[in-house]
Design a protein around this motif. Structure first.
Motif, PDB file in Angstrom:
ATOM      1  N   LYS A 179      41.514  -0.639  14.127  1.00  0.00           N
ATOM      2  CA  LYS A 179      40.535  -0.024  12.943  1.00  0.00           C
ATOM      3  C   LYS A 179      41.399   0.206  11.442  1.00  0.00           C
ATOM      4  N   GLY A 180      42.476   0.361  11.623  1.00  0.00           N
ATOM      5  CA  GLY A 180      43.248   0.705  10.247  1.00  0.00           C
ATOM      6  C   GLY A 180      44.592   1.083  10.507  1.00  0.00           C
ATOM      7  N   LEU A 181      45.131   2.034   9.778  1.00  0.00           N
ATOM      8  CA  LEU A 181      46.288   2.534   9.731  1.00  0.00           C
ATOM      9  C   LEU A 181      46.333   4.176   9.875  1.00  0.00           C
ATOM     10  N   LEU A 182      47.136   4.551  10.713  1.00  0.00           N
ATOM     11  CA  LEU A 182      47.333   6.007  10.907  1.00  0.00           C
ATOM     12  C   LEU A 182      48.796   6.395  10.261  1.00  0.00           C
ATOM     13  N   ILE A 196      53.571   9.530  15.639  1.00  0.00           N
ATOM     14  CA  ILE A 196      52.373   9.138  16.106  1.00  0.00           C
ATOM     15  C   ILE A 196      52.387   8.092  17.145  1.00  0.00           C
ATOM     16  N   TYR A 197      51.441   8.438  18.216  1.00  0.00           N
ATOM     17  CA  TYR A 197      51.587   7.312  19.492  1.00  0.00           C
ATOM     18  C   TYR A 197      50.268   7.112  19.781  1.00  0.00           C
ATOM     19  N   PRO A 198      49.677   6.075  19.281  1.00  0.00           N
ATOM     20  CA  PRO A 198      48.239   5.746  19.774  1.00  0.00           C
ATOM     21  C   PRO A 198      48.167   5.106  20.953  1.00  0.00           C
ATOM     22  N   THR A 199      47.044   5.402  21.807  1.00  0.00           N
ATOM     23  CA  THR A 199      46.674   4.510  23.062  1.00  0.00           C
ATOM     24  C   THR A 199      45.292   4.368  23.164  1.00  0.00           C
ATOM     25  N   GLU A 200      44.699   3.671  24.058  1.00  0.00           N
ATOM     26  CA  GLU A 200      43.141   3.216  23.935  1.00  0.00           C
ATOM     27  C   GLU A 200      42.511   4.334  23.922  1.00  0.00           C
ATOM     28  N   ASN A 201      42.762   5.614  24.391  1.00  0.00           N
ATOM     29  CA  ASN A 201      41.814   6.696  24.458  1.00  0.00           C
ATOM     30  C   ASN A 201      42.106   7.830  23.523  1.00  0.00           C
ATOM     31  N   TYR A 253      56.259  11.058   3.779  1.00  0.00           N
ATOM     32  CA  TYR A 253      55.574  10.445   4.917  1.00  0.00           C
ATOM     33  C   TYR A 253      56.580  10.196   5.950  1.00  0.00           C
ATOM     34  N   LEU A 254      56.291  10.460   7.047  1.00  0.00           N
ATOM     35  CA  LEU A 254      57.204  10.447   8.512  1.00  0.00           C
ATOM     36  C   LEU A 254      57.018   9.534   9.279  1.00  0.00           C
ATOM     37  N   ASP A 255      55.711   8.888   9.644  1.00  0.00           N
ATOM     38  CA  ASP A 255      55.338   8.023  10.345  1.00  0.00           C
ATOM     39  C   ASP A 255      54.200   7.245  10.057  1.00  0.00           C
ATOM     40  N   LEU A 256      53.919   5.892  10.503  1.00  0.00           N
ATOM     41  CA  LEU A 256      52.931   5.138  10.111  1.00  0.00           C
ATOM     42  C   LEU A 256      52.874   4.111  11.510  1.00  0.00           C
TER      43      LEU A 256
END
Length: 536
Positions: A260-263, A292-297, A252-255
Motif C-alpha cells: 500500500k505504500g511506505l512505512l 520496522i518489520y511488516p508481515t501479512e497481518n 529517520y531510522l528505518d524505511l
C-alpha cells in the motif's frame, strides 16, 4: 564411610552441574611450573607458565623459544609481557563458578579453540567443552550488514566490505547501511550511494546525497520507483538519482515498502505512512524506533523500550510483546520464531512459548545486520558475525531453554520421599564438611566474576591468619602487583585494608578479655606497636 559419602556428594554435584550447563569440564592440563595465563593468537592457544610460553599443537603443549621475564604474556600486534593482567584480558567466570576452583574466580583468563574452552585459574589450566548453538566468524570486525544468495556473499563492516569471504572492495571503504537489490541492480548504502557491480567494483552515485538530506542509509522499491532513507529526509530518487524529498525535519531510522505504500520511523518515536500522495502519522511511541518489520497481518516495531506489534488499519491495536531494551532488529523465520537483536544480546520468541528466550547474551548487535537464508540466521555484532541454524535452534536449543524455565513433570511420591531423605542426609553432611572447610576456602557464592567482596576478604584474612600483603597474594595464588590492581575498585590498598582488618580483630579480641601480648601474637604485631596504633 566418609570417603564413600564424599564420592557420592561429588557425583551428585557433578551430575546436576552437567545437566544445568552447556559447558562441561574435560580435563586439567599439567605443566612443570605454575600457569600464569592463557590467551588466543587468532585461533591458536598459548599458555604462559612460570618458566615458558607454550603453544597448543596437535593436542600437545610445545614450548616456544622466545623467553619472557615478566609474569604474564599477551598478544596484540605481537607478544608483550606484563606484571599484571589488563582488565581487557580478564575472563568473567561468574557463570562457571560451579566448574572452577573457588580461588580462581578472583583472577581468571581464558582462550577458545573451536568448541574447546581453556581457563587459567589459580595457577592451573582447565579445559572445558562448550556445546554451542552458534558459530562466529569475522572476529573483531563490526558487522554492519549481511547479504547472501546462491552465488554472492557480501559482508559489510565498518572497516571494509568483503565479497565471497575473499575480496575486499577498494571503495567504499566501509559500510553504514544495507545492500539492496532493485531491478537486478545492487546498491550499497554507505553514507553515500554506490552501485555495486559484483564481484569487485562499485560506482558512486553522486546525486543521492546532499547537505540537506543527510547521509543515505537505505533504498527500497515501491510502485516501480526507488525511494531512499537519508538521515534527514525520506526521498524519491529521480532518473539521475537526484533527491526529491517527500518528508523531512526528523532523524529517520528505518524505511520499509509494503503493497500500500511506505512505512518509516524516526528517532523521536514517530511511525509514519506514505501512500504516494501524502504522509500520515500512524502512531507516536515517544521512544526511538530503530526497525520496522511488516508481515501479512501485523507490523512489528523494535524500539529502545521493547518490541511492539500493531495492525496496520488499527493503531489502537498496539501491543507490547517484549520488555527487551535497546532493540535494533526484528525478523520472523519460516518456523514461526520471532528473532530480536539488541545492543545487549539476541533473543527469540517461539510459537510454543509465550515469553522471550535469550539466545546469545552480553553481545552488542548492530542495526540492519540480520539476514535469513536457507534456514541459517546471520547476525552482525560489534565483535563479529554470528551464525545460527534456525532448525537446530527450534529442535534443540528452544526446548532445552524452556525446560530450564519450566518446572519438570511430577514424579512418584515414593521417589520424592527417597530423594528428600537423601537430600536431608547429604545436606547435613555437606553443611558439616563446609563448616570445617570454611576456614580454608573462600565461599564461591560470594565471589562475583573477578571481584571479591571486602567482607569475604576480611573473613579470609582472619580465618587463615594472613599477616602480610604477600601472604594474601599467595593465598589467592597471584602476585602483589595484580592484587594491588584488583583492589583499585575498593578504593583502598591491600596494605591499608590488611592493617584495618588486623586492628579491628585485635580490638574485638581485647574486648573479649584476651591479654594484649596474646592478641599481638595472633595478629602478627608487636605489643608495643599494637598499643601505639590502638591509642591513635
Amino acid at each position: 564411610m566418609k570417603r564413600v559419602i564424599l564420592i557420592l556428594i561429588g557425583f551428585f554435584i557433578q551430575y546436576f552441574a552437567l545437566k544445568a550447563q552447556d559447558t562441561v569440564f574435560v580435563t586439567k592440563h599439567f605443566f612443570a611450573s605454575p600457569v600464569r595465563n592463557v590467551f588466543n593468537v587468532g585461533e591458536e592457544v598459548y599458555t604462559k607458565t612460570g618458566e615458558n610460553l607454550y603453544l597448543l599443537e596437535n593436542n600437545e603443549w610445545n614450548p616456544q623459544k622466545i623467553q619472557f621475564k615478566k609474569a604474564y604474556v599477551f598478544y596484540k600486534d605481537g607478544f608483550y609481557e606484563s606484571d599484571f593482567i589488563p582488565n581487557t584480558e580478564l575472563f568473567n567466570a561468574s557463570g562457571m563458578k560451579d566448574l572452577i576452583p573457588q580461588r580462581g574466580l578472583f583472577i581468571t583468563t581464558a582462550a577458545l579453540k573451536g568448541s574447546r574452552l581453556f581457563v587459567a585459574s589459580g595457577s592451573e589450566l582447565f579445559e572445558y567443552q562448550i556445546y554451542d548453538h552458534y558459530s562466529k566468524s569475522y572476529y573483531n570486525k563490526s558487522i554492519r550488514n549481511i547479504f547472501i544468495n546462491d552465488s554472492l556473499k557480501v559482508i559489510s563492516t565498518y572497516s571494509g566490505i568483503f565479497v565471497n569471504d575473499s575480496i575486499l572492495l577498494e571503495k567504499p571503504g566501509y559500510s553504514n547501511g544495507p545492500l539492496t537489490v532493485i531491478n537486478d541492480h545492487f546498491y550499497l548504502n554507505s553514507d553515500e550511494l554506490f552501485q555495486f557491480i559484483p564481484p569487485d567494483s562499485a560506482v558512486l552515485l553522486e546525486n543521492a546525497t546532499n547537505v540537506f538530506a543527510g547521509n543515505i542509509r537505505k533504498t527500497v522499491q515501491w510502485n516501480n520507483l526507488i525511494y531512499s532513507q537519508n538521515t534527514q529526509s525520506i526521498n524519491l530518487l529521480g532518473e539521475n538519482f537526484d533527491l526529491i524529498p517527500i518528508h523531512k525535519d526528523y532523524e529517520y531510522l528505518d524505511l520499509e515498502a509494503i503493497p500500500k505504500g511506505l512505512l518509516f520511523a524516526t528517532s523521536e518515536g514517530k511511525f509514519l505512512f506514505y501512500d504516494g500522495d501524502q504522509v500520515s502519522e500512524i502512531i507516536d511511541l515517544g521512544i526511538r524506533i530503530r526497525d520496522i518489520y511488516p508481515t501479512e497481518n501485523l507490523i512489528y516495531l523494535a524500539s529502545d523500550d521493547g518490541v511492539f506489534s500493531l495492525e496496520m488499519e488499527d493503531p489502537n491495536s498496539l501491543k507490547k510483546i517484549t520488555n527487551t531494551r535497546l532493540n535494533v532488529h526484528i525478523e520472523k523465520d519460516n518456523l514461526g520464531n520471532i528473532w530480536i537483536s539488541t545492543e545487549n544480546g539476541l533473543y527469540v520468541i517461539s510459537k510454543d512459548y509465550p515469553d522471550v528466550l535469550p539466545v546469545i547474551t552480553g553481545v552488542e548487535f548492530n542495526r540492519d545486520a540480520f539476514f535469513y537464508f536457507h534456514d541459517s540466521i546471520y547476525v552482525g555484532a560489534v565483535d563479529g558475525l554470528y551464525t545460527l541454524n534456525s532448525v537446530e535452534v527450534t529442535k534443540s536449543f528452544i526446548p532445552a531453554a524452556i525446560n530450564k524455565l519450566e518446572p519438570t513433570a511430577p514424579i512418584s511420591l515414593k521417589i520424592i520421599i527417597i530423594i528428600s531423605a537423601c537430600v536431608i542426609l547429604l545436606g547435613y553432611l555437606i553443611y558439616s564438611y563446609l563448616k570445617k572447610k570454611n576456614s580454608e576456602e573462600l565461599n564461591s557464592e560470594e565471589l562475583k566474576g573477578n571481584q571479591l567482596s571486602l567482607q569475604v576478604l576480611e573473613e579470609t584474612i582472619i580465618s587463615n591468619k594472613i599477616n602480610s600483603v604477600e601472604g594474601l597474594a599467595n593465598f589467592l595464588e597471584t602476585n602483589t602487583v595484580q592484587l594491588n590492581r584488583n583492589f583499585r575498585e575498593f578504593n583502598i590498598t591491600p596494605g591499608k585494608f590488611l592493617k584495618k582488618v588486623k586492628l579491628d580483630y585485635a580490638k574485638s579480641l581485647l574486648n573479649e578479655g584476651y591479654p594484649i601480648e596474646e592478641v599481638a601474637s595472633i595478629v602478627g604485631y608487636s605489643s608495643r606497636f599494637l598499643r601505639k596504633e590502638l591509642e591513635n
